[in-house]
Write a protein that holds these residues in place. Structure first.
Motif, PDB file in Angstrom:
ATOM      1  N   LEU A  24      48.947  38.372  46.240  1.00 44.52           N
ATOM      2  CA  LEU A  24      48.755  39.823  46.328  1.00 44.52           C
ATOM      3  C   LEU A  24      48.986  40.487  44.969  1.00 44.52           C
ATOM      4  O   LEU A  24      48.286  41.439  44.612  1.00 44.52           O
ATOM      5  CB  LEU A  24      49.701  40.416  47.367  1.00 44.52           C
ATOM      6  N   TRP A  25      49.951  39.982  44.213  1.00 45.95           N
ATOM      7  CA  TRP A  25      50.185  40.461  42.848  1.00 45.95           C
ATOM      8  C   TRP A  25      48.951  40.230  41.981  1.00 45.95           C
ATOM      9  O   TRP A  25      48.531  41.119  41.220  1.00 45.95           O
ATOM     10  CB  TRP A  25      51.414  39.739  42.300  1.00 45.95           C
ATOM     11  N   ALA A  26      48.341  39.053  42.101  1.00 49.95           N
ATOM     12  CA  ALA A  26      47.120  38.765  41.348  1.00 49.95           C
ATOM     13  C   ALA A  26      45.986  39.701  41.767  1.00 49.95           C
ATOM     14  O   ALA A  26      45.254  40.234  40.926  1.00 49.95           O
ATOM     15  CB  ALA A  26      46.709  37.302  41.557  1.00 49.95           C
ATOM     16  N   PHE A  27      45.854  39.912  43.053  1.00 50.62           N
ATOM     17  CA  PHE A  27      44.817  40.807  43.565  1.00 50.62           C
ATOM     18  C   PHE A  27      45.003  42.225  43.024  1.00 50.62           C
ATOM     19  O   PHE A  27      44.037  42.896  42.641  1.00 50.62           O
ATOM     20  CB  PHE A  27      44.852  40.806  45.094  1.00 50.62           C
ATOM     21  N   GLU A  28      46.237  42.655  42.942  1.00 50.64           N
ATOM     22  CA  GLU A  28      46.527  44.020  42.503  1.00 50.64           C
ATOM     23  C   GLU A  28      46.275  44.224  41.013  1.00 50.64           C
ATOM     24  O   GLU A  28      45.820  45.299  40.597  1.00 50.64           O
ATOM     25  CB  GLU A  28      47.983  44.341  42.825  1.00 50.64           C
ATOM     26  N   HIS A  29      46.535  43.194  40.195  1.00 50.23           N
ATOM     27  CA  HIS A  29      46.537  43.396  38.743  1.00 50.23           C
ATOM     28  C   HIS A  29      45.369  42.760  37.998  1.00 50.23           C
ATOM     29  O   HIS A  29      45.134  43.104  36.828  1.00 50.23           O
ATOM     30  CB  HIS A  29      47.840  42.862  38.152  1.00 50.23           C
ATOM     31  N   PHE A 166      43.327  32.058  42.301  1.00 50.20           N
ATOM     32  CA  PHE A 166      42.726  33.368  42.555  1.00 50.20           C
ATOM     33  C   PHE A 166      41.364  33.476  41.864  1.00 50.20           C
ATOM     34  O   PHE A 166      40.443  34.127  42.379  1.00 50.20           O
ATOM     35  CB  PHE A 166      43.680  34.455  42.052  1.00 50.20           C
ATOM     36  N   PHE A 167      41.208  32.825  40.715  1.00 52.88           N
ATOM     37  CA  PHE A 167      39.916  32.783  40.024  1.00 52.88           C
ATOM     38  C   PHE A 167      38.888  31.973  40.807  1.00 52.88           C
ATOM     39  O   PHE A 167      37.685  32.094  40.557  1.00 52.88           O
ATOM     40  CB  PHE A 167      40.067  32.147  38.642  1.00 52.88           C
ATOM     41  N   GLY A 168      39.342  31.073  41.702  1.00 53.22           N
ATOM     42  CA  GLY A 168      38.419  30.269  42.490  1.00 53.22           C
ATOM     43  C   GLY A 168      38.493  28.778  42.246  1.00 53.22           C
ATOM     44  O   GLY A 168      37.660  28.020  42.752  1.00 53.22           O
ATOM     45  N   PHE A 169      39.501  28.309  41.500  1.00 54.16           N
ATOM     46  CA  PHE A 169      39.573  26.896  41.124  1.00 54.16           C
ATOM     47  C   PHE A 169      40.543  26.088  41.984  1.00 54.16           C
ATOM     48  O   PHE A 169      41.066  25.055  41.549  1.00 54.16           O
ATOM     49  CB  PHE A 169      39.967  26.782  39.646  1.00 54.16           C
ATOM     50  N   GLY A 170      40.774  26.533  43.206  1.00 56.20           N
ATOM     51  CA  GLY A 170      41.753  25.893  44.067  1.00 56.20           C
ATOM     52  C   GLY A 170      41.484  24.448  44.405  1.00 56.20           C
ATOM     53  O   GLY A 170      42.420  23.667  44.595  1.00 56.20           O
ATOM     54  N   VAL A 171      40.211  24.058  44.488  1.00 54.59           N
ATOM     55  CA  VAL A 171      39.894  22.664  44.817  1.00 54.59           C
ATOM     56  C   VAL A 171      40.369  21.740  43.708  1.00 54.59           C
ATOM     57  O   VAL A 171      41.071  20.748  43.953  1.00 54.59           O
ATOM     58  CB  VAL A 171      38.381  22.490  45.054  1.00 54.59           C
TER      59      VAL A 171
END
Length: 259
Positions: A24-29, A166-171
């Motif tokens: 949520l912190w990443a989403f906010e900032h 959060f950027f999309g590199f979770g895999v």
């Protein structure tokens, strides 16, 4: 009496809460609009990483450019240098207009470029290389924004991995926490492994969270086999949170971003 028959939870309550707070912190900032409208689950496939290379340097540069683009940082003054070429650097003053990420992000002021290098041992382990670049970009963004994660400065290392997810590199992040040595160990190269502060379970939870929010159905398509049971557990937990979480920001993110 039959408690031993119950499946063990994927994470402790404190681990889960920190990961949720950090996401949520990443989403906010870190540019929620870009996340909503443009972020994709990046897979280790030809769809996301194209091109052929004839040298270590060329492959490192290709992957660097592609990870930078998928992160939404194509317009950031970040440059790649070869191993051993990194100067001592201070973080530059940067000012953006339009947005932080994506095509609308315009760096209208910066005192100098930021340099990133790579581990040549990772050329034969491209998922480690991709994840390492994503972590480097995440750290740059954290320092550019100047906002500490939940838990403060001591948690910046772990927070870079959250932002990379959060950027999309979770895999790739999930797949590279631990590298199996193999039957005889001849192909195992400990110097190529990515340094990770988060566990496999923690990374898979972040991956499932990203996929749930984005309505992504291919979260396990390229995930290592033994991690898929973690993903199922994480998805079940997140589904429950979507219905019962007391956090209004989390509820908003889990309910309104579904595709």
């Amino acid at each position: 009496m039959l408690s031993w028959l119950k499946p063990s939870p994927l994470l402790t309550e404190s681990e889960q809460q920190w990961l949720l707070d950090a996401f949520l912190w990443a989403f906010e900032h870190f540019d929620a609009d870009y996340f909503r409208n443009h972020s994709r689950l990046v897979q280790p496939s030809n769809e996301f990483f194209q091109g052929q290379s004839s040298s270590t340097e060329q492959m490192a540069a290709q992957v660097f450019a592609q990870v930078k683009a998928h992160s939404g940082l194509l317009n950031w003054p970040i440059q790649l240098l070869g191993p051993g070429q990194m100067p001592e650097q201070q973080f530059p003053l940067m000012r953006f207009s339009g947005a932080l990420r994506g095509e609308q992000a315009h760096c209208v002021e910066h005192s100098h470029a930021i340099f990133v290098s790579y581990n040549p041992q990772q050329i034969n382990q491209p998922q480690d290389l991709i994840a390492s670049y994503a972590q480097a970009f995440a750290r740059i963004m954290i320092y550019q924004r100047g906002v500490l994660p939940p838990g403060g400065e001591a948690m910046i290392g772990a927070a870079t991995e959250v932002v990379a997810s959060f950027f999309g590199f979770g895999v790739m992040l999930s797949n590279t926490v631990y590298q199996f040595r193999g039957g005889c160990g001849k192909c195992y190269n400990p110097y190529a492994n990515r340094a990770s502060e988060l566990s496999e379970q923690q990374h898979v939870f972040l991956l499932a969270l990203f996929c749930f929010i984005k309505g992504e159905k291919q979260g396990t398509a390229h995930l290592k086999g033994h991690l898929r049971s973690y993903y199922k557990k994480a998805h079940k937990v997140i589904s429950t949170l979507a219905n019962h979480s007391p956090n209004p920001m989390l509820l908003s993110l889990l309910s309104k971003e579904q595709v």
